[in-house]
Motif scaffolding. Structure first.
Motif: not given
Length: 75
Positions: A48-63, A42-46
Motif C-alpha cells: 500500500v503506497l501513497v504518492t508524493k503528489r497525494e500527500i501534497e494534495r492531502y496536506l493542502a486540504a487537511n494541513g 495506490t495498491r501494488l500487490g500487497r
C-alpha cells in the motif's frame, strides 16, 4: 541491485509508515484517513503506497487539521 533511497523527498511514493514518520503522526492515523476516504492510496500487490503528489494534495486540504492532531498527540 540498486540501493533504495531512504529519503522520502527522492521517492515518487512510499508506504504509510514512512509518511507517518515524515509527518510526525502515527501510521494508524494515516490508515484511518485512508478508511475515511481523505487520503488515497495506490495498491501494488500487497503493498500500500501513497504518492508524493497525494500527500501534497492531502496536506493542502487537511494541513490545519493535521497540525492540530500533531499538537494534541505531542502533549
Amino acid at each position: 541491485m540498486k540501493k533504495q533511497s531512504t529519503n522520502v523527498e527522492e521517492r515518487l511514493a512510499a508506504g504509510i509508515p514512512v509518511w507517518a514518520e515524515q509527518l510526525d503522526v502515527s501510521a494508524g492515523f494515516l490508515r484511518l484517513e485512508v478508511s475515511r476516504g481523505r487520503l488515497h492510496v495506490t495498491r501494488l500487490g500487497r503493498r500500500v503506497l501513497v504518492t508524493k503528489r497525494e500527500i501534497e494534495r492531502y496536506l493542502a486540504a487537511n494541513g490545519s487539521a493535521l497540525a492540530t492532531a500533531g499538537k494534541i498527540a505531542g502533549q
